[in-house]
Design a protein around this motif. Structure first.
Motif, mmCIF file in Angstrom:
data_model
loop_
_atom_site.group_PDB
_atom_site.id
_atom_site.type_symbol
_atom_site.label_atom_id
_atom_site.label_comp_id
_atom_site.label_asym_id
_atom_site.label_seq_id
_atom_site.Cartn_x
_atom_site.Cartn_y
_atom_site.Cartn_z
ATOM 1 N N ARG A 124 0.845 -1.187 0.000
ATOM 2 C CA ARG A 124 0.000 0.000 0.000
ATOM 3 C C ARG A 124 0.883 1.241 0.000
ATOM 4 N NH1 ARG A 124 -5.014 -0.905 -0.156
ATOM 5 N NH2 ARG A 124 -5.366 1.325 -0.275
ATOM 6 N N ALA A 125 0.390 2.286 -0.609
ATOM 7 C CA ALA A 125 1.102 3.560 -0.625
ATOM 8 C C ALA A 125 0.149 4.662 -0.144
ATOM 9 C CB ALA A 125 1.603 3.874 -2.028
ATOM 10 N N ARG A 126 0.729 5.707 0.447
ATOM 11 C CA ARG A 126 -0.100 6.802 0.965
ATOM 12 C C ARG A 126 0.523 8.138 0.580
ATOM 13 N NH1 ARG A 126 -1.973 4.215 6.852
ATOM 14 N NH2 ARG A 126 -3.523 2.888 5.867
ATOM 15 N N TYR A 127 -0.318 9.053 0.122
ATOM 16 C CA TYR A 127 0.178 10.404 -0.149
ATOM 17 C C TYR A 127 -0.591 11.408 0.704
ATOM 18 C CZ TYR A 127 -3.730 11.699 -3.361
ATOM 19 O OH TYR A 127 -4.952 12.011 -3.924
ATOM 20 N N ILE A 128 0.090 12.474 1.075
ATOM 21 C CA ILE A 128 -0.520 13.512 1.905
ATOM 22 C C ILE A 128 -1.209 14.539 1.014
ATOM 23 C CG2 ILE A 128 -0.061 15.472 3.434
ATOM 24 C CD1 ILE A 128 2.157 13.891 4.735
ATOM 25 N N ALA A 129 -2.449 14.844 1.369
ATOM 26 C CA ALA A 129 -3.184 15.932 0.714
ATOM 27 C C ALA A 129 -3.738 16.820 1.826
ATOM 28 C CB ALA A 129 -4.310 15.388 -0.153
ATOM 29 N N PRO A 130 -3.224 18.040 1.991
ATOM 30 C CA PRO A 130 -3.768 18.929 3.012
ATOM 31 C C PRO A 130 -5.269 19.123 2.805
ATOM 32 C CG PRO A 130 -1.774 19.857 2.019
ATOM 33 C CD PRO A 130 -2.147 18.663 1.201
ATOM 34 N N TYR A 131 -5.988 19.247 3.911
ATOM 35 C CA TYR A 131 -7.439 19.472 3.831
ATOM 36 C C TYR A 131 -7.651 20.940 3.478
ATOM 37 C CZ TYR A 131 -12.344 19.172 5.416
ATOM 38 O OH TYR A 131 -13.725 19.198 5.509
ATOM 39 N N GLU A 132 -7.693 21.209 2.164
ATOM 40 C CA GLU A 132 -7.845 22.575 1.686
ATOM 41 C C GLU A 132 -9.023 22.647 0.724
ATOM 42 O OE1 GLU A 132 -4.264 23.734 -0.406
ATOM 43 O OE2 GLU A 132 -3.977 21.735 -1.197
ATOM 44 N N LYS A 133 -9.146 23.754 0.024
ATOM 45 C CA LYS A 133 -10.309 23.937 -0.835
ATOM 46 C C LYS A 133 -10.277 22.971 -2.027
ATOM 47 C CE LYS A 133 -10.999 28.848 0.254
ATOM 48 N NZ LYS A 133 -11.996 28.660 1.288
ATOM 49 N N HIS A 134 -11.447 22.698 -2.574
ATOM 50 C CA HIS A 134 -11.735 21.688 -3.622
ATOM 51 C C HIS A 134 -10.789 20.490 -3.528
ATOM 52 C CE1 HIS A 134 -8.743 22.760 -6.714
ATOM 53 N NE2 HIS A 134 -9.211 23.966 -6.845
ATOM 54 N N PHE A 135 -10.791 19.932 -2.311
ATOM 55 C CA PHE A 135 -9.950 18.787 -1.972
ATOM 56 C C PHE A 135 -10.165 17.594 -2.904
ATOM 57 C CE2 PHE A 135 -9.714 14.730 0.226
ATOM 58 C CZ PHE A 135 -8.423 14.740 0.718
ATOM 59 N N HIS A 136 -11.384 17.450 -3.408
ATOM 60 C CA HIS A 136 -11.691 16.260 -4.198
ATOM 61 C C HIS A 136 -10.875 16.178 -5.478
ATOM 62 C CE1 HIS A 136 -14.172 19.552 -5.495
ATOM 63 N NE2 HIS A 136 -14.504 18.935 -6.596
ATOM 64 N N HIS A 137 -10.406 17.322 -5.989
ATOM 65 C CA HIS A 137 -9.592 17.279 -7.205
ATOM 66 C C HIS A 137 -8.240 16.608 -6.935
ATOM 67 C CE1 HIS A 137 -11.899 19.415 -10.206
ATOM 68 N NE2 HIS A 137 -12.322 20.225 -9.261
ATOM 69 N N GLN A 138 -7.479 17.201 -6.007
ATOM 70 C CA GLN A 138 -6.119 16.714 -5.784
ATOM 71 C C GLN A 138 -6.077 15.582 -4.741
ATOM 72 O OE1 GLN A 138 -7.323 19.657 -5.061
ATOM 73 N NE2 GLN A 138 -6.690 20.383 -3.064
ATOM 74 N N GLY A 139 -7.136 15.464 -3.924
ATOM 75 C CA GLY A 139 -7.134 14.456 -2.862
ATOM 76 C C GLY A 139 -7.972 13.227 -3.187
ATOM 77 N N GLY A 140 -8.586 13.198 -4.353
ATOM 78 C CA GLY A 140 -9.525 12.124 -4.654
ATOM 79 C C GLY A 140 -8.930 10.904 -5.314
ATOM 80 N N TYR A 141 -7.609 10.803 -5.359
ATOM 81 C CA TYR A 141 -6.978 9.689 -6.075
ATOM 82 C C TYR A 141 -6.697 8.472 -5.201
ATOM 83 C CZ TYR A 141 -6.676 12.759 -10.036
ATOM 84 O OH TYR A 141 -7.017 13.579 -11.071
ATOM 85 N N GLY A 142 -6.926 8.614 -3.892
ATOM 86 C CA GLY A 142 -6.753 7.474 -2.998
ATOM 87 C C GLY A 142 -7.954 7.356 -2.075
ATOM 88 N N ARG A 143 -7.959 6.320 -1.247
ATOM 89 C CA ARG A 143 -9.038 6.147 -0.269
ATOM 90 C C ARG A 143 -8.721 7.010 0.950
ATOM 91 N NH1 ARG A 143 -10.269 -0.143 0.389
ATOM 92 N NH2 ARG A 143 -8.172 -0.122 1.249
ATOM 93 N N PRO A 144 -9.669 7.849 1.390
ATOM 94 C CA PRO A 144 -9.378 8.803 2.465
ATOM 95 C C PRO A 144 -8.973 8.110 3.766
ATOM 96 C CG PRO A 144 -11.398 9.393 1.327
ATOM 97 C CD PRO A 144 -11.015 8.030 0.839
ATOM 98 N N PHE A 145 -7.921 8.649 4.410
ATOM 99 C CA PHE A 145 -7.450 8.173 5.701
ATOM 100 C C PHE A 145 -7.162 9.388 6.577
ATOM 101 C CE2 PHE A 145 -4.485 6.905 8.910
ATOM 102 C CZ PHE A 145 -4.770 5.589 9.205
ATOM 103 N N PRO A 146 -7.620 9.444 7.821
ATOM 104 C CA PRO A 146 -8.383 8.434 8.534
ATOM 105 C C PRO A 146 -9.833 8.344 8.060
ATOM 106 C CG PRO A 146 -8.138 10.387 9.894
ATOM 107 C CD PRO A 146 -7.301 10.622 8.684
ATOM 108 N N GLY A 147 -10.495 7.299 8.549
ATOM 109 C CA GLY A 147 -11.824 6.970 8.053
ATOM 110 C C GLY A 147 -12.863 8.059 8.252
#
Length: 487
Positions: A124-147
């Motif tokens: 498994r691999a994990r990347y950090i995406a800060p919780y910022e505006k329109h997160f779904h664009h840059q943060g939507g490529y993995g399964r969100p963690f934590p749940g």
């Protein structure tokens, strides 16, 4: 006490009064004298892919000339590489794509996900995406963690880009969702969801928090992403003496410490005049070239040469095919190839950005003046909580009104991005009632930019037309403020 005790009551009342607000908006358009012949034909931004701006004259000409000639696409891609190197230096390379979303996909899949080849199961691999505006664009490529963030982008699931919600998820990849220090995440909007309010972001404290998360997940930490914007409303108001957002430099520093790539989503950005990857230290940056840059529909990845090798190989732009070093368009992501005309427009855009960037910045300067003049006339009770900033990166003027919520009092309604996608952001839908195509607006932020019927064929701002739009936006804000009882 104001008209409402709790904010959810305010939003329910707004929803019930939408027909009445629209009626007042239509009446206001008449009072402002917006000519009938331009209604529905101009708008507050040329920076959205759903309603692209007309191509500038020189860009259109470049596309037409390219269409008449026989030129291998590999030659055109090399022209783009040369122009990028002219601007950034020989240490950087480029790969054009069909869209920005395609650029994000191939960059993340090339750099963040575990290898698919080799014996045994994938790790498994994990990347950090800060919780910022329109997160779904840059943060939507993995399964969100934590749940607890699993529902964060659920209501945006059908609109996270060309590939859709499920199409974005990549192989064995998780997204580490990390709140930004100093930010607030209250729940707002007719579609009541958390909204990131980012004008008080603390870069150093955020870096410390991100470092803790990186340490905790070090065994699986493979990369980091963020937006590439530069304004306070997006959390990047703190800058160094060169004008580079401090927070983005710290993100790059963290990635360097862990030897993982930092990939910036700068969809609404322009190469050359905005975010400077050399100064921030990021490894790669991705642009939507049909937004603020004004090219035909396409994306562009710019990055350090070593990082660009796997990306360009995935795109088939870096050999090999049957042992050659010059294959083109026959790799894993052939579906993301840009077309000939799109490449021609990118070449023209990059030439102008290299040789005559004022073509892009002058309209922003003029727009900033118009916005400042018109918002200076807004009701005094609202004015104190509004901040206005200019962005060359996005060729936009940001109007942020987080500050209207001060001292425990209700302020201007803050519509969530879920409101934007569902059509319940009245600061947008009300503009359509006035004959003005709205701009991107959510989380207490309104981004205004030129080009959607507000510039001439050479890119000069048509101030009179643009002023009608800004006046309409100011009037609509006042109408809504009256309905919620804050003026």
């Amino acid at each position: 006490m104001g008209k409402f005790k709790y904010k959810f009551q305010m939003y329910k009342s707004l929803q019930a009064n939408i027909p009445a607000i629209y009626a007042e908006a239509k009446k206001a358009a008449e009072e402002l004298g917006i000519p009938q012949e331009i209604r529905g034909k101009f708008g507050m931004t040329g920076g959205i892919s759903g309603c692209p701006a007309p191509l500038r004259e020189d860009i259109m000409h470049a596309s037409e000339e390219a269409a008449k000639t026989v030129t291998p696409l590999a030659v055109m891609v090399d022209q783009i590489r040369e122009l990028v190197k002219d601007i950034y230096g020989d240490e950087y390379d480029a790969a054009p794509t069909s869209t920005c979303e395609a650029g994000l996909w191939v960059a993340f899949d090339s750099l963040f996900t575990p290898p698919a080849m080799g014996r045994g199961d994938n790790y498994r691999a994990r990347y950090i995406a800060p919780y910022e505006k329109h997160f779904h664009h840059q943060g939507g490529y993995g399964r969100p963690f934590p749940g607890k963030y699993k529902d964060l982008i659920a209501d945006r699931g059908t609109t996270p880009g060309e590939l859709g919600f499920y199409g974005k998820r990549q192989n064995n990849l998780d997204t580490l969702v990390v709140p930004v220090a100093g930010a607030e995440y209250p729940v707002h909007g007719i579609k009541h969801h958390p909204v990131p309010l980012l004008t008080k972001v603390d870069p150093e404290a955020t870096y410390a928090e991100m470092k803790k998360i990186a340490e905790r997940h070090a065994a699986m930490f493979t990369g980091m992403t963020s937006l590439g914007y530069e304004t306070p409303g997006y959390g990047y108001g703190a800058k160094d003496k060169d004008g580079t957002p401090v927070l983005q430099k710290l993100y790059a520093k963290l990635c360097k410490e862990y030897n993982v790539p930092y990939v910036i989503d700068n969809a609404w950005g322009v190469p050359g005049i905005g975010h400077d990857i050399r100064k921030s230290g990021a490894d790669a940056i991705i642009y939507s070239m049909d937004k603020a840059s004004g090219a035909a529909t396409s994306g562009l990845i710019i990055g350090k040469e070593d990082v660009m090798v796997p990306i360009r190989r995935a795109m088939g732009m870096h050999g090999d095919r049957w042992g050659t070093g010059s294959s083109y368009g026959k790799a894993a992501y052939v579906t993301f190839d840009p077309g000939k005309e799109a490449l021609a427009t990118q070449i023209q855009v990059l030439k102008v950005l290299r040789d005559n960037p004022e073509v892009y910045t002058k309209a922003v300067d003029d727009l900033f003046d118009v916005v400042k003049e018109e918002f200076a006339k807004i009701h005094p009770k609202l004015k104190a909580g509004i901040i206005i900033n200019k962005s060359y990166n996005s060729r936009a003027v940001e109007v942020n009104y987080e500050g209207t919520w001060q001292g425990g009092e209700l302020g201007l309604p803050i519509f969530s991005i879920e409101d934007m996608y569902s059509g319940t952001n009245i600061f947008q839908s009300g503009m359509a009632q006035m004959g003005v195509i709205p701009t991107v607006a959510y989380d207490g932020n309104i981004y205004i930019s030129p080009d959607l019927g507000t510039t001439d064929s050479k890119g000069n701002l048509l101030k009179d037309v643009m002023r009608y739009g800004v006046q309409a936006q100011v009037k609509l804000i006042e109408i809504v403020a009256k309905f919620v009882g804050i003026i």
